[in-house]
Design a protein around this motif. Sequence first.
Motif, PDB file in Angstrom:
ATOM      1  N   ASN A 122      86.908 -13.155  -9.951  1.00 40.44           N
ATOM      2  CA  ASN A 122      86.260 -12.156  -9.068  1.00 40.44           C
ATOM      3  C   ASN A 122      84.774 -12.386  -9.705  1.00 40.44           C
ATOM      4  O   ASN A 122      83.907 -12.177  -8.816  1.00 40.44           O
ATOM      5  N   LYS A 123      84.418 -12.773 -10.639  1.00 40.94           N
ATOM      6  CA  LYS A 123      83.095 -13.274 -11.510  1.00 40.94           C
ATOM      7  C   LYS A 123      82.524 -14.153 -10.633  1.00 40.94           C
ATOM      8  O   LYS A 123      81.291 -14.516 -10.291  1.00 40.94           O
ATOM      9  N   LYS A 124      83.037 -15.010  -9.960  1.00 41.26           N
ATOM     10  CA  LYS A 124      82.863 -16.331  -9.287  1.00 41.26           C
ATOM     11  C   LYS A 124      82.930 -16.368  -7.782  1.00 41.26           C
ATOM     12  O   LYS A 124      82.569 -16.920  -6.945  1.00 41.26           O
ATOM     13  N   HIS A 179      92.012 -12.952 -13.116  1.00 38.07           N
ATOM     14  CA  HIS A 179      91.538 -12.193 -12.107  1.00 38.07           C
ATOM     15  C   HIS A 179      90.054 -12.041 -12.506  1.00 38.07           C
ATOM     16  O   HIS A 179      89.322 -12.130 -11.252  1.00 38.07           O
ATOM     17  N   ARG A 180      89.616 -11.518 -13.504  1.00 40.29           N
ATOM     18  CA  ARG A 180      88.269 -11.450 -13.924  1.00 40.29           C
ATOM     19  C   ARG A 180      87.314 -12.506 -13.448  1.00 40.29           C
ATOM     20  O   ARG A 180      86.500 -12.363 -12.990  1.00 40.29           O
ATOM     21  N   PHE A 181      87.883 -13.643 -14.012  1.00 40.41           N
ATOM     22  CA  PHE A 181      87.160 -14.889 -13.904  1.00 40.41           C
ATOM     23  C   PHE A 181      86.886 -15.413 -12.501  1.00 40.41           C
ATOM     24  O   PHE A 181      85.875 -15.469 -11.888  1.00 40.41           O
ATOM     25  N   ASP A 188      96.569 -11.228 -22.094  1.00 41.19           N
ATOM     26  CA  ASP A 188      96.921 -10.964 -20.765  1.00 41.19           C
ATOM     27  C   ASP A 188      96.189 -12.113 -19.616  1.00 41.19           C
ATOM     28  O   ASP A 188      95.140 -11.844 -19.261  1.00 41.19           O
ATOM     29  N   LYS A 226      95.249 -11.143 -16.259  1.00 41.10           N
ATOM     30  CA  LYS A 226      93.962 -10.252 -16.183  1.00 41.10           C
ATOM     31  C   LYS A 226      92.651 -10.999 -16.280  1.00 41.10           C
ATOM     32  O   LYS A 226      91.825 -10.812 -15.897  1.00 41.10           O
ATOM     33  N   SER A 227      92.633 -11.792 -17.089  1.00 38.11           N
ATOM     34  CA  SER A 227      91.517 -12.608 -17.689  1.00 38.11           C
ATOM     35  C   SER A 227      91.287 -13.582 -16.113  1.00 38.11           C
ATOM     36  O   SER A 227      90.190 -14.003 -16.033  1.00 38.11           O
ATOM     37  N   CYS A 284      92.115 -13.156  -6.393  1.00 35.32           N
ATOM     38  CA  CYS A 284      93.267 -13.760  -6.760  1.00 35.32           C
ATOM     39  C   CYS A 284      94.214 -12.613  -6.649  1.00 35.32           C
ATOM     40  O   CYS A 284      93.803 -11.487  -7.117  1.00 35.32           O
ATOM     41  N   ASP A 285      95.548 -12.855  -6.816  1.00 36.29           N
ATOM     42  CA  ASP A 285      96.563 -11.647  -6.926  1.00 36.29           C
ATOM     43  C   ASP A 285      97.714 -12.453  -7.291  1.00 36.29           C
ATOM     44  O   ASP A 285      97.788 -13.656  -7.588  1.00 36.29           O
TER      45      ASP A 285
END
Length: 107
Positions: free
Chosen positions: A54-56, A50-52, A44, A47-48, A60-61
Motif C-alpha cells: 500500500n505504501k508503494k 500488505h502495508r508495504f 504478522d 499485515k506487514s 495485495c490480498d
Amino acid sequence: MTPKNQTKFTDLQKGILGNCLAACVASLLDLPLREVPRFEKVKDQFKSVHRFFNKKGYFCDRIRGLPLKKTNCFDDHFIVSYKVKICDHVSHCVIWKNGKIVHDPRD
C-alpha cells in the motif's frame, strides 16, 4: 517483475530464517532487496507485506487454499505462494503466474 534471489536461507538449527518472502516482494515491485523490510522478523507477515504494498501504491490480498494449478481466475496476476512444499521442513515463498512458478528466489 524483475527476479531477485534470496540472500539468507533458513537454518533451523542455527535459528536463521530465510528471506524468500522479501525477495519475492522485491521482485514484484522491482526494488533492490535492501529496500524491502525483513519480513521474516515480524509476527504478522501478511499485515506487514500488505502495508508495504500500500505504501508503494499497490494492492495485495490474502487468498487461502486455492489450488493454483487448477484455476485460471488469476491468470495475468502475480501470486506469491507461501508454504510451498519444495523445501524440506521449511515454508518457502515463490511467485506464480498463469498456473506455474515463474520465480523461485532460491535459484
